[in-house]
Motif scaffolding. Structure first.
Motif, PDB file in Angstrom:
ATOM      1  N   PHE A  80       0.787  -1.132  -0.138  1.00 35.76           N
ATOM      2  CA  PHE A  80       0.037   0.193  -0.180  1.00 35.76           C
ATOM      3  C   PHE A  80       0.421   1.642  -0.486  1.00 35.76           C
ATOM      4  O   PHE A  80       0.557   2.012  -1.136  1.00 35.76           O
ATOM      5  N   LEU A  81       1.645   1.482   0.812  1.00 38.63           N
ATOM      6  CA  LEU A  81       3.110   2.022   0.577  1.00 38.63           C
ATOM      7  C   LEU A  81       3.199   2.634  -0.364  1.00 38.63           C
ATOM      8  O   LEU A  81       3.608   4.078  -0.739  1.00 38.63           O
ATOM      9  N   VAL A  82       3.837   1.731  -1.010  1.00 36.36           N
ATOM     10  CA  VAL A  82       5.104   2.236  -1.721  1.00 36.36           C
ATOM     11  C   VAL A  82       3.411   2.614  -3.252  1.00 36.36           C
ATOM     12  O   VAL A  82       4.266   3.719  -4.151  1.00 36.36           O
ATOM     13  N   PHE A  83       2.528   2.086  -3.043  1.00 37.55           N
ATOM     14  CA  PHE A  83       1.917   1.967  -4.377  1.00 37.55           C
ATOM     15  C   PHE A  83       0.893   4.062  -4.094  1.00 37.55           C
ATOM     16  O   PHE A  83       0.966   4.656  -5.024  1.00 37.55           O
ATOM     17  N   PHE A  84       1.519   3.861  -3.193  1.00 39.36           N
ATOM     18  CA  PHE A  84       0.550   5.514  -2.466  1.00 39.36           C
ATOM     19  C   PHE A  84       2.013   6.172  -2.881  1.00 39.36           C
ATOM     20  O   PHE A  84       1.341   7.252  -3.604  1.00 39.36           O
ATOM     21  N   VAL A  85       2.896   5.887  -2.874  1.00 38.32           N
ATOM     22  CA  VAL A  85       4.680   7.014  -2.440  1.00 38.32           C
ATOM     23  C   VAL A  85       3.939   6.926  -4.267  1.00 38.32           C
ATOM     24  O   VAL A  85       4.933   8.150  -5.515  1.00 38.32           O
ATOM     25  N   VAL A  86       4.405   5.866  -5.234  1.00 37.27           N
ATOM     26  CA  VAL A  86       4.208   5.614  -6.507  1.00 37.27           C
ATOM     27  C   VAL A  86       2.987   7.115  -7.230  1.00 37.27           C
ATOM     28  O   VAL A  86       3.291   7.422  -8.259  1.00 37.27           O
ATOM     29  N   VAL A  87       2.038   6.945  -7.010  1.00 38.33           N
ATOM     30  CA  VAL A  87       0.710   7.436  -6.990  1.00 38.33           C
ATOM     31  C   VAL A  87       0.470   9.756  -6.719  1.00 38.33           C
ATOM     32  O   VAL A  87       0.816   9.954  -8.195  1.00 38.33           O
ATOM     33  N   SER A  88       1.773   9.256  -5.867  1.00 38.76           N
ATOM     34  CA  SER A  88       2.200  10.273  -5.584  1.00 38.76           C
ATOM     35  C   SER A  88       3.257  11.254  -6.383  1.00 38.76           C
ATOM     36  O   SER A  88       2.662  12.491  -7.228  1.00 38.76           O
ATOM     37  N   ILE A  89       4.182  10.419  -6.476  1.00 37.25           N
ATOM     38  CA  ILE A  89       4.920  11.380  -7.126  1.00 37.25           C
ATOM     39  C   ILE A  89       4.835  11.373  -8.854  1.00 37.25           C
ATOM     40  O   ILE A  89       4.867  11.995  -9.658  1.00 37.25           O
ATOM     41  N   LEU A  90       3.955  10.083  -9.405  1.00 35.54           N
ATOM     42  CA  LEU A  90       3.967  10.496 -10.876  1.00 35.54           C
ATOM     43  C   LEU A  90       2.482  11.670 -10.961  1.00 35.54           C
ATOM     44  O   LEU A  90       2.177  12.543 -11.998  1.00 35.54           O
ATOM     45  N   LEU A  91       1.871  11.787  -9.869  1.00 28.53           N
ATOM     46  CA  LEU A  91       0.618  13.138  -9.499  1.00 28.53           C
ATOM     47  C   LEU A  91       1.734  14.526  -9.750  1.00 28.53           C
ATOM     48  O   LEU A  91       1.598  15.648 -10.339  1.00 28.53           O
ATOM     49  N   PHE A  92       2.770  14.297  -9.385  1.00 28.82           N
ATOM     50  CA  PHE A  92       3.710  15.667  -9.126  1.00 28.82           C
ATOM     51  C   PHE A  92       4.072  16.155 -10.405  1.00 28.82           C
ATOM     52  O   PHE A  92       5.212  16.768 -11.083  1.00 28.82           O
ATOM     53  N   ILE A  93       4.803  14.635 -10.961  1.00 24.80           N
ATOM     54  CA  ILE A  93       5.267  15.053 -12.407  1.00 24.80           C
ATOM     55  C   ILE A  93       4.807  15.529 -13.516  1.00 24.80           C
ATOM     56  O   ILE A  93       5.126  15.360 -15.417  1.00 24.80           O
ATOM     57  N   THR A  94       3.542  14.764 -13.738  1.00 24.83           N
ATOM     58  CA  THR A  94       2.721  15.116 -14.798  1.00 24.83           C
ATOM     59  C   THR A  94       2.042  16.460 -15.017  1.00 24.83           C
ATOM     60  O   THR A  94       1.534  17.031 -14.250  1.00 24.83           O
ATOM     61  N   LYS A  95       2.630  16.356 -16.521  1.00 22.73           N
ATOM     62  CA  LYS A  95       2.404  18.232 -16.815  1.00 22.73           C
ATOM     63  C   LYS A  95       1.283  18.444 -16.900  1.00 22.73           C
ATOM     64  O   LYS A  95      -0.008  17.478 -17.232  1.00 22.73           O
ATOM     65  N   LYS A  96       0.950  19.671 -16.703  1.00 21.20           N
ATOM     66  CA  LYS A  96      -0.879  20.126 -16.170  1.00 21.20           C
ATOM     67  C   LYS A  96      -1.139  20.299 -17.686  1.00 21.20           C
ATOM     68  O   LYS A  96      -2.737  20.241 -18.178  1.00 21.20           O
TER      69      LYS A  96
END
Length: 63
Positions: free
Chosen positions: A23-39
């Motif tokens: 769960f923690l790894v999934f949450f961290v990966v999704v959070s990172i992808l959210l921040f690096i995705t272009k607007k």
């Protein structure tokens, strides 16, 4: 109720810790992808359901 299913399993603590790490790894990966995705990409994807598909239709391919 849950205790009835896991009372005979040896090392049940490892299953709980492993599921927490998943769960923690999934949450961290999704959070990172959210921040690096272009607007621009997020705006494009959010506008897709609102388009009716009549603008900029590609030319039909000959059969």
């Amino acid at each position: 109720m849950f205790d009835q299913f896991v009372k005979d399993i040896s090392g049940k603590e490892m299953y709980l810790i492993f599921s927490l790490w998943i769960f923690l790894v999934f949450f961290v990966v999704v959070s990172i992808l959210l921040f690096i995705t272009k607007k621009q990409h997020i705006t494009y994807m959010s506008d897709l359901p609102l388009e009716d598909g009549t603008e900029e239709l590609p030319q039909s391919l000959p059969l």
